[in-house]
Write an enzyme that holds these catalytic residues in place. Structure first.
Site, short mmCIF file in Angstrom:
data_model
loop_
_atom_site.label_atom_id
_atom_site.label_comp_id
_atom_site.label_asym_id
_atom_site.label_seq_id
_atom_site.Cartn_x
_atom_site.Cartn_y
_atom_site.Cartn_z
N CYS A 355 67.68 14.98 9.82
CA CYS A 355 68.97 14.85 9.13
C CYS A 355 70.08 14.59 10.13
O CYS A 355 71.05 15.35 10.24
CB CYS A 355 69.26 16.12 8.33
N TYR A 384 57.22 12.40 29.59
CA TYR A 384 58.54 12.84 29.12
C TYR A 384 58.75 12.45 27.65
O TYR A 384 59.76 11.86 27.29
CB TYR A 384 59.64 12.25 30.00
#
Length: 415
Positions: A355, A384
């Protein structure tokens, strides 16, 4: 426009297609591709250059084990990494680096017999010496002093992330060199042995810049040894070899870099040179596969919402790039009575389920006709990626992990 990902290996393509929707998203690691890449890197480096893997880049146990035949050791930067790597590859040499080591972490490293300590401050030297006197009184602990060295020739200008050559919390200031050498050689810290210098100044450097930085580090270390009449036998040059997410087919030139290191090693026959790359070793062996849930039209643009998102693959949000990806069209019939959402134009922005408008994996992906149910596979996801992501935001299910490729003796295969 987003650059397509490097070609999927056959194992990755097959697995990305075969997983059920409920098994997505998933990380797919091709261990065969990883071993092939590491063999090429190892062959490019001269014998007197040691290769350590920076475990922070991807600490999955299967990755660490697959690397073991090709690396001389592992660099760890916390007590957690120390315990984790020690369990995954027992007996492998470890170098303990990173700022802000706690007394408990240093004590545990001493108890486990860590091979090298990279000290980052005068405080850390005193801490290590005090604990070594108590916990390892019969042992001489090998120390490399990490310095934040200036580089004046512009070699760091192209760096995507600089840890040195400017004010940072990393390493010792060069003005402290005399004090540090004295502490480690005049009997003040009898348990500590100054072996050499460590410097990791930047990430994202191409081979010519990486070589120039390496030459500057070695020259500084040699001058320090001559000035203070102390023998230095090791110089760690750090990592930071470039990985180009915008052009993943263009790789760091290990052959040219290795040839330059050979000349550097020949010019300093008493030195062992050490590298500590992470991303450049594992980035290309990992993919993040997911499924398109919906295709939406908004203010003249099109968005594909996929399972997962940057809470699983944070790299594009962190580095501000578009993660290279490949679309795999689904041949499974649409199972619902309502229309299948699909792209009308040629370019689609791929977003996740979070969101927040920052949950963007790739913009302007050339994917004409992309439909709900199609698969999207993001490449260069072997470093990463999952391990730096904010996994628990919104509490979506965690991705699956699949390690593909035939096992070699003593390594982990399909999981």
């Amino acid at each position: 426009m987003t650059t397509p990902a490097p070609a999927l290996t056959p194992d990755v393509r097959d697995r990305a297609r075969s997983l059920a929707p409920g098994e997505l998203p998933a990380y797919l690691y091709d261990l065969t591709a990883l071993r092939t890449h590491l063999a090429e890197v190892r062959a490019a480096l001269p014998d007197r250059v040691e290769l350590y893997y920076a475990a922070k880049a991807n600490p999955e146990p299967e990755i660490l084990a697959a690397l073991r035949p090709y690396v001389d050791g592992y660099e760890v930067s916390s007590g957690g990494e120390l315990a984790h790597v020690g369990k995954a590859v027992p007996g492998a040499p470890l170098a303990f680096g990173g700022p802000g080591k706690t007394p408990a972490e240093v004590a545990r490293a001493l108890e486990l017999g860590v091979e090298r300590f990279h000290v980052e401050s005068v405080y850390e030297i005193h801490l290590l010496a005090s604990l070594a006197a108590r916990l390892a009184p019969e042992r001489r602990v090998a120390v490399l002093a990490r310095f934040n060295l200036p580089v004046d020739d512009g070699s760091l200008d192209g760096s995507s992330l600089a840890m040195g050559g400017r004010p940072t919390p990393f390493g010792l200031d060069p003005d402290q060199a005399g004090e540090v050498v004295a502490l480690l050689t005049d009997g003040t810290c009898p348990q500590l042995e100054l072996r050499g210098i460590h410097a990791h100044l930047a990430s994202g450097l191409e081979a010519p810049e990486q070589l120039a930085v390496s030459e500057a580090i070695v020259a500084w270390a040699a001058a320090l040894a001559a000035q203070h009449r102390v023998p230095l036998t090791e110089v760690t040059l750090g990592g930071g070899m470039a990985v180009d997410y915008a052009d993943p087919e263009r790789r760091f030139d290990w052959t040219a870099f290795g040839a330059g290191l050979a000349r550097l090693a020949d010019a300093h026959p008493g030195l062992t040179l050490r590298l500590e790359p992470g991303r450049a070793l594992t980035a290309y062996c990992g993919w993040y596969a997911t499924e398109v849930l919906d295709v939406k039209h908004s203010h003249g643009e099109e968005f594909a919402v996929v399972r997962g998102g940057t809470h699983h693959l944070r790299t594009p949000a962190t580095k501000g790039h578009d993660q290279p990806c490949t679309v795999l069209t689904s041949d499974t019939p649409w199972p619902h009575p309502w229309p299948r959402s699909a792209a009308r134009g040629g370019l689609v922005t791929v977003t996740g389920q979070l969101c927040t408008p920052k949950d963007v994996l790739a913009r302007d992906v050339p994917a004409p006709g992309l439909r709900a149910g199609d698969r999207v596979v993001f490449g260069v996801a072997g470093a990463y990626a999952w391990n730096i992501s904010h996994h628990d935001f919104l509490m979506h299910p965690r991705p699956g992990f699949h390690f593909l490729g035939a096992a070699e003796p003593g390594t982990t295969g399909e999981v």
